[in-house]
Design an enzyme around this catalytic site. Structure first.
Site, PDB file in Angstrom:
ATOM      1  N   ASP A 313      -6.587  38.263  95.975  1.00  0.00           N
ATOM      2  CA  ASP A 313      -5.658  39.011  95.138  1.00  0.00           C
ATOM      3  C   ASP A 313      -5.473  40.401  95.724  1.00  0.00           C
ATOM      4  O   ASP A 313      -6.425  41.005  96.231  1.00  0.00           O
ATOM      5  CB  ASP A 313      -6.195  39.135  93.713  1.00  0.00           C
ATOM      6  CG  ASP A 313      -5.913  37.888  92.887  1.00  0.00           C
ATOM      7  OD1 ASP A 313      -4.871  37.255  93.133  1.00  0.00           O
ATOM      8  OD2 ASP A 313      -6.736  37.550  92.031  1.00  0.00           O
ATOM      9  N   PHE A 383       5.311  48.699  76.673  1.00  0.00           N
ATOM     10  CA  PHE A 383       5.733  47.738  77.697  1.00  0.00           C
ATOM     11  C   PHE A 383       5.442  46.323  77.205  1.00  0.00           C
ATOM     12  O   PHE A 383       4.408  46.056  76.596  1.00  0.00           O
ATOM     13  CB  PHE A 383       4.981  47.999  79.003  1.00  0.00           C
ATOM     14  CG  PHE A 383       5.273  46.995  80.074  1.00  0.00           C
ATOM     15  CD1 PHE A 383       6.331  47.174  80.943  1.00  0.00           C
ATOM     16  CD2 PHE A 383       4.481  45.853  80.219  1.00  0.00           C
ATOM     17  CE1 PHE A 383       6.606  46.247  81.936  1.00  0.00           C
ATOM     18  CE2 PHE A 383       4.754  44.921  81.208  1.00  0.00           C
ATOM     19  CZ  PHE A 383       5.819  45.122  82.066  1.00  0.00           C
ATOM     20  N   THR A 384       6.372  45.399  77.476  1.00  0.00           N
ATOM     21  CA  THR A 384       6.136  43.982  77.207  1.00  0.00           C
ATOM     22  C   THR A 384       6.571  43.177  78.413  1.00  0.00           C
ATOM     23  O   THR A 384       7.408  43.621  79.213  1.00  0.00           O
ATOM     24  CB  THR A 384       6.921  43.488  75.974  1.00  0.00           C
ATOM     25  OG1 THR A 384       8.332  43.530  76.273  1.00  0.00           O
ATOM     26  CG2 THR A 384       6.634  44.339  74.751  1.00  0.00           C
ATOM     27  N   THR A 387      10.501  42.507  78.146  1.00  0.00           N
ATOM     28  CA  THR A 387      11.455  43.577  78.480  1.00  0.00           C
ATOM     29  C   THR A 387      11.180  44.212  79.831  1.00  0.00           C
ATOM     30  O   THR A 387      12.094  44.721  80.470  1.00  0.00           O
ATOM     31  CB  THR A 387      11.409  44.673  77.404  1.00  0.00           C
ATOM     32  OG1 THR A 387      10.105  45.289  77.419  1.00  0.00           O
ATOM     33  CG2 THR A 387      11.679  44.097  76.026  1.00  0.00           C
ATOM     34  N   ARG A 388       9.901  44.209  80.249  1.00  0.00           N
ATOM     35  CA  ARG A 388       9.466  44.844  81.503  1.00  0.00           C
ATOM     36  C   ARG A 388       9.862  46.314  81.542  1.00  0.00           C
ATOM     37  O   ARG A 388      10.158  46.872  82.594  1.00  0.00           O
ATOM     38  CB  ARG A 388      10.022  44.090  82.718  1.00  0.00           C
ATOM     39  CG  ARG A 388       9.582  42.630  82.786  1.00  0.00           C
ATOM     40  CD  ARG A 388      10.124  41.936  84.016  1.00  0.00           C
ATOM     41  NE  ARG A 388       9.525  42.465  85.223  1.00  0.00           N
ATOM     42  CZ  ARG A 388      10.022  42.292  86.450  1.00  0.00           C
ATOM     43  NH1 ARG A 388      11.146  41.603  86.599  1.00  0.00           N
ATOM     44  NH2 ARG A 388       9.420  42.803  87.503  1.00  0.00           N
ATOM     45  N   ASP A 534      -6.354  31.494  86.491  1.00  0.00           N
ATOM     46  CA  ASP A 534      -6.890  31.275  87.843  1.00  0.00           C
ATOM     47  C   ASP A 534      -7.762  30.023  87.911  1.00  0.00           C
ATOM     48  O   ASP A 534      -8.127  29.585  89.009  1.00  0.00           O
ATOM     49  CB  ASP A 534      -7.731  32.477  88.301  1.00  0.00           C
ATOM     50  CG  ASP A 534      -6.888  33.714  88.554  1.00  0.00           C
ATOM     51  OD1 ASP A 534      -5.765  33.562  89.066  1.00  0.00           O
ATOM     52  OD2 ASP A 534      -7.353  34.823  88.246  1.00  0.00           O
TER      53      ASP A 534
END
Length: 701
Positions: A313, A383-384, A387-388, A534
């Site tokens: 990552d 922030f969601t 909607t970003r 993951d």
């Protein structure tokens, strides 16, 4: 978690190992090591001969010494394994101290949290709900389902700094035996009694559940095959001796007594690697545990040594994990100060590292101080994922500010009848190409919307990571960076970090498919992960390293758990795996190579009198006595003594591992063949000769 002493040369460990090595003379324990079992049978046979000779009044000095050193050979092999197990037991004792019998406050459900009942931690079952407050020990493994708390995990990880555990996300897992330092959390138990994380750690480091790996099984079969071959060869020698004696017209000149035959057999079978094989495997897991990594099987450690593709990552592994605001790029006709002011306003309630860095950068560049914004004059928009965007709505005057992904802000601006400048699109692309993350800032009033510019968030690549990847490349390992960033940003960071490939805008399905694609090409793949999403990829990977802070699903899916939750640890795990394989290969090579010197010691001693021209003299086969050993008895004894002592001499190497350095496999093979192959030929010649000189000087042979 690491024991006070990491050295095997400490008195308590040696005393315990000495006692355990005597217990391993149990035939049921010896049978697990066929090479040592054959050696013990040989020692038992010579013991019977010794007792017979003592009863008959025959000379017994030579037989007694052979018998003693054969038993010492078995003892030293037992000692090597006992030392390796002893280090694991020391770690297990440390873990047991962290596991205390406590009471738990079990609740029926979140809705009826007041109905608590005190129960023993041993009575908790999977699925039970437990509440823990400041000062409470966590009674069992579980996931936090309500609240957030600071937790002391030093009993497990050895790290004194507390960690934060909270409900939801990838930081919800808690481990039994740790302690809550602040606040209140509700935990759902995820393990049954006796099968907690600490219980499994104890079983692994003690070796109680250590199963032989495929490579160990294959090598064990090879050692058994070699042993069978040498048994057949050695015990045909009496028939060969009688045949050649008859042809030479001599009788009794070839020494094929049982003690000599057993000595030859024990010296020729691979006793060195046979005695050290178990210790090598146990110490491989031990080295991982000392780095706070728990492997659920020895197979996982071996697989780490064979992997040739690493999936890592980006965030927290390649980069520091917290993006920092580096610059404000205003749109045409907009001042940088106006952009910074709006960006700061939209970030005042943003407690993420990125949000705080935006506020700080505005202060540093334009001396903008944080404003006190309170309802009803300001409403912050969080922030969601849908909607970003995030921002703030101001009522005096009426004004809305948004910051977020370019596409989301563009759609918002256009919905407010504003225009999105091409220059802003160019700035977004330029920041992405540099490896940064662009956040577009815009504001709107009741009548119009304006794009103010772009915030440049920079991912900071960890220092020295590029050099580490270069080492992996030298080892023949290809690195693949996994990130949710767009392809432009991913490409820039991949170039800066020096990875070989990247997977952008990665989803759980994409990670899983990438692993399958690599495996279909014949590669062995390793990856790290922490979240439930993951888990499929961790289960699919040949080496899946789950973070201890992660979810229970991730920890159960992987075959290793990193207690420090440091994704970079994967690189160390690969090195430990390779070191384990190299150590086993190097000592196997040494074990086989040192048979040559023993052959030139014992065979000439047995056949030295054959074809001699005078009774008691030496024949032409004495020319094989290259070391010019003092006598046939001294030659045989020297070989047997060296065969026993070399096991003890190699215990530190078996426990510590062969020195590893990043290099191509062919280069490492050549190097180890020279050191342990050629060295395995030369060292016994020197050692046997020195022992012979000592025996001759003391009159023992």
């Amino acid at each position: 978690m690491t024991p006070t002493s990491t050295s095997w040369l400490n008195a308590p460990l040696l005393r315990a190992a000495s006692l355990d090595s005597l217990k391993k003379f149990d035939p049921r324990a010896l049978w697990k090591n066929p090479v040592m079992f054959v050696t013990a049978l040989g020692a038992l046979a010579t013991t019977v001969v010794l007792i017979r000779d003592l009863a008959a009044g025959a000379p017994t000095g030579f037989t007694a010494q052979i018998t003693a050193w054969l038993w010492f050979t078995v003892l030293f092999a037992n000692f090597a394994e006992a030392v390796a197990e002893g280090r694991g037991k020391a770690q297990a004792d440390t873990l047991r101290k962290s596991r205390t019998q406590t009471t738990a406050r079990r609740i029926r459900s979140i809705a009826t949290a007041s109905t608590e009942e005190r129960v023993s931690a041993a009575d908790l079952r999977k699925g039970d709900l437990v509440v823990c407050q400041t000062g409470d020990p966590i009674p069992a493994d579980g996931d936090v389902i309500e609240g957030i708390a600071s937790v002391d995990e030093s009993a497990i990880t050895g790290e004194s700094a507390p960690v934060v555990r909270e409900s939801g996300g990838d930081r919800c897992a808690v481990t039994g035996g740790t302690r809550v330092l602040s606040d209140r959390i509700v935990i759902r138990v995820t393990s049954e009694p006796g099968n907690t994380f600490v219980d499994r750690m104890i079983a692994m480091v003690e070796g109680a559940r250590r199963q032989r790996t495929p490579n160990e099984i294959a090598l064990g079969i090879l050692l058994v095959a070699l042993t069978v071959i040498f048994v057949l060869a050695v015990f045909t020698l009496p028939f060969l001796a009688r045949f050649v004696e008859a042809g030479a017209g001599q009788s009794g000149v070839v020494n094929v007594s049982l003690p000599v035959l057993v000595a030859l057999l024990v010296c020729l079978i691979p006793t060195t690697i046979g005695g050290l094989l178990s210790a090598i495997g146990i110490s491989g897991i031990d080295r991982l545990v000392r780095r706070n990594v728990l492997a659920t099987s020895g197979r996982a450690v071996e697989a780490a040594g064979d992997i040739d593709v690493l999936l890592l990552d980006k965030t927290g592994t390649i980069t520091l994990g917290n993006r920092q605001a580096a610059d404000f790029v205003p749109a045409p006709g907009i001042s940088a100060e106006r952009l910074a002011d709006a960006a700061q306003l939209s970030s005042l309630a943003d407690e993420t590292p990125e949000g705080r860095s935006i506020v700080t950068l505005a202060k540093e560049k334009f001396a903008l101080r944080g404003r006190e914004l309170a309802a009803p004059h300001a409403t912050f928009v969080p922030f969601t994922a849908q909607t970003r965007m995030s921002g703030v709505d101001l009522s005096d005057p009426t004004r809305s500010i948004r910051k977020g992904a370019a596409a989301s802000v563009q759609a918002w601006v256009e919905s407010k009848r504003g225009t999105y400048p091409a220059a802003v699109t160019a700035a977004v692309d330029n920041i992405s190409r540099q490896g940064g993350t662009p956040l577009v800032v815009a504001e709107a009033t009741a009548t119009s919307a304006t794009v103010l510019g772009v915030i440049f968030l920079k991912d900071i690549v960890k220092g020295g990571i590029k050099e580490r990847f270069a080492q992996l490349r030298a080892m023949g390992i290809r690195t693949v960076m996994i990130t949710g960033d767009n392809p432009l940003t991913a490409a820039a960071i991949a170039a800066e970090a020096g990875v070989d490939d990247f997977l952008a805008q990665a989803t759980p399905e994409m990670k899983l498919q990438r692993i399958r694609d690599e495996q279909a090409k014949g590669h062995l793949v390793a990856m790290t992960g922490a979240g439930t999403n993951d888990a499929p990829a961790l289960a699919q990977a040949d080496v899946g390293v789950a973070m201890n802070t992660g979810t229970q699903a991730a920890r159960e899916a992987g075959n290793m758990v990193d207690l420090d939750s440091n994704p970079t640890k994967l690189i160390e795990i690969v090195e430990i795996g390779k070191q384990l394989l190299m150590t086993r290969g190097a000592l196997t090579t040494f074990s086989v190579a040192n048979d040559i010197a023993k052959y030139f010691a014992i065979i000439p001693a047995m056949f030295a009198g054959l074809y001699a021209l005078t009774p008691g003299g030496t024949g032409p086969l004495a020319a094989l006595n290259l070391m010019r050993l003092a006598s046939p008895e001294s030659a045989i004894l020297s070989a047997v003594i060296f065969n026993a002592l070399i096991i003890v001499a190699l215990i530190p190497l078996a426990l510590k591992g062969v020195a590893y350095r990043a290099a191509p496999a062919a280069s490492l093979l050549r190097r180890n063949l020279v050191i342990y192959g050629l060295g395995g030929v030369i060292v016994p010649f020197v050692g046997i000769k020195l022992i012979d000189l000592a025996l001759a000087a003391t009159g023992l042979a």
